[in-house]
Structures are given as structure tokens and as C-alpha cells.
Design a protein around this motif. Sequence first.
Motif, PDB file in Angstrom:
ATOM      1  N   ASP A 205       3.485  -6.465  -6.200  1.00 22.01           N
ATOM      2  CA  ASP A 205       4.047  -5.541  -5.214  1.00 22.01           C
ATOM      3  C   ASP A 205       2.925  -4.594  -4.788  1.00 22.01           C
ATOM      4  OD1 ASP A 205       5.642  -3.973  -3.628  1.00 22.01           O
ATOM      5  OD2 ASP A 205       6.563  -2.875  -5.299  1.00 22.01           O
ATOM      6  N   LEU A 206       2.300  -4.895  -3.657  1.00 21.02           N
ATOM      7  CA  LEU A 206       1.173  -4.101  -3.190  1.00 21.02           C
ATOM      8  C   LEU A 206       1.652  -2.888  -2.399  1.00 21.02           C
ATOM      9  CD1 LEU A 206      -1.154  -7.008  -2.019  1.00 21.02           C
ATOM     10  CD2 LEU A 206      -1.547  -5.487  -3.965  1.00 21.02           C
ATOM     11  N   PRO A 207       0.979  -1.750  -2.524  1.00 20.60           N
ATOM     12  CA  PRO A 207       1.400  -0.551  -1.799  1.00 20.60           C
ATOM     13  C   PRO A 207       1.157  -0.671  -0.300  1.00 20.60           C
ATOM     14  CG  PRO A 207      -0.661  -0.162  -2.945  1.00 20.60           C
ATOM     15  CD  PRO A 207      -0.185  -1.509  -3.383  1.00 20.60           C
ATOM     16  N   ALA A 208       1.780   0.220   0.450  1.00 25.94           N
ATOM     17  CA  ALA A 208       1.609   0.329   1.902  1.00 25.94           C
ATOM     18  C   ALA A 208       1.988  -0.961   2.630  1.00 25.94           C
ATOM     19  CB  ALA A 208       0.171   0.703   2.242  1.00 25.94           C
ATOM     20  N   GLY A 209       2.915  -1.724   2.050  1.00 26.87           N
ATOM     21  CA  GLY A 209       3.351  -2.964   2.694  1.00 26.87           C
ATOM     22  C   GLY A 209       2.312  -4.063   2.666  1.00 26.87           C
ATOM     23  N   GLY A 210       1.369  -3.958   1.731  1.00 23.51           N
ATOM     24  CA  GLY A 210       0.296  -4.947   1.652  1.00 23.51           C
ATOM     25  C   GLY A 210       0.782  -6.305   1.183  1.00 23.51           C
ATOM     26  N   SER A 211      -0.046  -7.320   1.445  1.00 26.12           N
ATOM     27  CA  SER A 211       0.295  -8.682   1.031  1.00 26.12           C
ATOM     28  C   SER A 211      -0.959  -9.421   0.594  1.00 26.12           C
ATOM     29  CB  SER A 211       0.970  -9.442   2.178  1.00 26.12           C
ATOM     30  OG  SER A 211       0.084  -9.544   3.290  1.00 26.12           O
TER      31      SER A 211
END
Length: 330
Positions: A205-211
Motif C-alpha cells: 500500500d504505497l502512499p499518495a495513491g502510488g502504484s
Amino acid sequence: MREPGTARIAVDLLGGDQAPAVVVDGALRACQADPALQLLLVGPVEAADAVLAALGPADRGRVCAVAAPTGPHAQDRDVSSVESGVRSAVLAVAQGLADAVVSAGNTGATVTSAALGLGRWPGVRRPALTAVLPTAAGRIVLLDVGSSVDPDETTLAMHARLGAAYASVVHGVAAPRVGLLTIGTERGKGDRLRRAVPAVLAALDLPAGGSYAGLVEGNDVVTGAPADVVVADGFTGNVLLKGLETAYALLGAPNPGEVPPRAAVLLGVGGTVVVCHGAASGADIAAGIGFAAALHRRAAVPAIADLIIGPEAPATDRKTPDPQSARGGS
């Protein structure tokens, strides 16, 4: 009461291949370029006096000297003397006397002093040196570039989170794409660690909507197309960074006029710590000081911490640096 926009930077005078002369030059350049800058010059008092002597009377009040234990002569830059400068600079931040640290000294000493003196964020076993490189598609965040040379899967996963948060906070990247540096983009490429980490990053689960964007190669770092953030171990990242720095200096950067800054921010500790290249010039040191001031003014490190550990979470493992604690590193 401090004026709005003031940044107090503790500068390690003994850090760097040509210290203290090159650091004195950089400190003077930075002070002259930024009228809201205040400097704590940590190291030999006579070196700090050189900066004061070069400044006009109106500016001298913005610079003060903080003596650090040194050898019997200014030119006696043995290991313990050099490391005492960065420990004292970190202590100035820990005591609230400075807002950030800048050092071009031994990377291991700086990282260890920062981790012990400022504490690590919860969940961060190894802080990450984070650099930004110009690419044909803009900028790319590269980490780690020298702090953790032999990480495990957990460390690389945390560095992926740190990189995504940095890209979002500092560069305004929406939903940052995070790639893993390896020797090929085909499944199963790389050593045992690089073969194991993709599954970990894909589930993260990456922060700031990261992928997670997948595997990237060295040439992808130059083009910048596949990812906004590239995760590497500190050994590989450092080799890549220095190679690109030299190539860009000789051949030109992908974007004319933009070259890799010889400074990286240490993420995962309870304060703003900027590490400059050991071979940094006076201009590089000045840029590193300016970078640290900009990070402080934007409250970038606390904002990144909020994304990683949540607001109000304290740093952990905080200790007062001792004379033998900051050994090691490159």
C-alpha cells in the motif's frame, strides 16, 4: 522571535574531500544568496572565522561558529575529528539550535549520527538517501543512493514508500509510479533479492495513491518513462548516481541546463539531513545548503513522515551521539 522564512542550517565544516576550504566557500555563497539564511558552522572556529571575515557587517549576525572537537591542528583531519563535526551538527538540530544539517562527509558517519541523534521513524530500520535525477521525461526520484548497501525485502519495501511520499510532497507527483531497478524487465531477472521483491512491492500500500510499475533498467532511469520513483540498494544506486553525474557533466543532461544536484536528503530520521557528494565544489555545497533550507521552509520532511507513519508519531531509537557511534559507511 524568528523572522518568517528564516532557515537555520548546521553545516559540517569538516565534511568533504577538500574541507574545510570548500565548505567555507559554499557557506559564504549560500549566505550571500539567501538573506533569510542563518548558518551554524560546526568545526574549527578559525574556518568559521573565514566566513565571517568575508561577510559585510550587516550579515555577520546570521553566522555563528559551533566548535567541534578536532585534532591539534586545523589540517589534522583524522577520522575521529571529521566525524565529530557531523555529530555536533546533528546535535544542534536535536537541541533545537538548527533546522537542518548539511554535510559532505563520510556517508556512514552521517547516517549513523542522524539515526542515533534524531531517531528513526517507526518502521524504518534503515534510512534512505534520496536523490533526484533529470531525465528526458522530467525528474526521477532514486533511492537508496548510498545509505543501505545490503538491504532486505522489508527495507526495499519501506524505501519504495519513502520514495513515493517524497515524489508526492516535494515534486507534486500525483499517484507516483514506483519501479525496481534490476538488470532486465523480464520476470525472474536479477539476483535472489530482486526476484523476491516484486511480489512484495506489488502488494504494498504505497502512499499518495502510488502504484508499483514493475522492473526498470539503467537506461529507463535516463528516459524516465516507466517510473517516477526508482528503488535500488545503496550500492547499486550510488554507482548509478555517480556514473550519471559524470556522464551528464561530460555530455550534457537530457534537459539542457539541468544537471544532477550533488546532494541527497536522508529520509526516515527525525529531522532534515542533506548529504552532499564528498567531491562537492563550493557551488555544490551552497546548493546543498539551499536545498536543506527549501526543505525546511516547505516542512517537507514532516509532511513525508505524515504519509509514512501518520501525524504526531514520534521518532524512535533516539540517542545522544557518542564519540564511537558514527563509524562505517562509504
